[in-house]
Write an enzyme that holds these catalytic residues in place. Sequence first.
Site, short mmCIF file in Angstrom:
data_model
loop_
_atom_site.label_atom_id
_atom_site.label_comp_id
_atom_site.label_asym_id
_atom_site.label_seq_id
_atom_site.Cartn_x
_atom_site.Cartn_y
_atom_site.Cartn_z
N SER A 247 -8.48 43.78 44.65
CA SER A 247 -8.60 42.50 45.36
C SER A 247 -8.87 42.75 46.83
O SER A 247 -8.21 43.59 47.45
CB SER A 247 -7.29 41.71 45.28
N LYS B 60 -2.96 30.57 43.71
CA LYS B 60 -2.35 31.44 44.73
C LYS B 60 -2.10 30.58 45.96
O LYS B 60 -2.84 30.65 46.95
CB LYS B 60 -3.32 32.58 45.08
N ARG C 253 -3.48 37.96 33.84
CA ARG C 253 -2.62 37.87 35.01
C ARG C 253 -1.30 37.28 34.55
O ARG C 253 -1.23 36.11 34.18
CB ARG C 253 -3.30 36.99 36.06
N1 TZP Z 1 -6.89 36.02 43.84
C1 TZP Z 1 -7.52 35.41 44.84
S1 TZP Z 1 -7.70 33.76 44.53
C2 TZP Z 1 -6.94 33.89 43.01
C3 TZP Z 1 -6.56 35.20 42.81
C4 TZP Z 1 -5.87 35.70 41.63
C5 TZP Z 1 -6.71 32.75 42.12
C6 TZP Z 1 -7.96 32.17 41.53
O1 TZP Z 1 -7.65 31.11 40.70
P1 TZP Z 1 -8.47 29.76 40.68
O2 TZP Z 1 -7.57 28.83 39.89
O3 TZP Z 1 -9.77 29.99 39.98
O4 TZP Z 1 -8.61 29.31 42.10
#
Ligand code: TZP
Length: 194
Positions: free
Chosen positions: A98, A127, A29
Amino acid sequence: MDLGYVKPDAVTEITKKLVRGGIDLLQLRAKEFPLDEVRRIAQLMVGITQPAGVPFILNDYPQLLTEVPAEGCHLGQEDGSIAEARRWAGRQVIVGRSTHSIEQAVAAEKEGADYIGYGPLFPTPTKPDAVAIGLSGLPKLHDQVRIPIFCIGGIKEDNLRKVTDAGAQRVCIVSDLLTAPDPYAKVRAIKADL
Ligand code: TZP
Ligand code: MG
């Protein structure tokens, strides 16, 4: 592998640690990085994941699948169709989507996604603007969707049990791995818990 947490210079070292720790699947990402840099970093990573047999997925950028031998790409709700991503790739690839609700999950399966992400389950620094959807939909979700479901968002070693108890069969973890003092040990501990 989120470049919001890992500097490009550290990607090789951290990728090796995650893979050695036993990660099952890795996604890159790279928000707000130039395409050339995403390509370069993806190439580095695939050089590590491929010999280890770990599937490697690019977030966004289906067009890079003609140049980078990743196993697939991942699309958000606004990122275009699954069919279009497959056309870009021009070869057999994994395409994920997603989703943030059961309706979106069912629609993604119907559209031909190979897997879905579902979340964020919890609030997450990765996010910050996304609304947490919680655990309560997980049983119904697993009833209604047959493709693999990766629960995501705020999942950590210390709440993992809650997530699996609620019905999750797969988890995606970003910040808890990447901010750990020792990502290798963190993956090992989480895999042992699972
Ligand atoms: N899509 C939904 S939550 C997220 C993404 C890319 C982030 C997840 O990251 P983390 O740090 O494991 O909460
Ligand atoms: Mg996207």
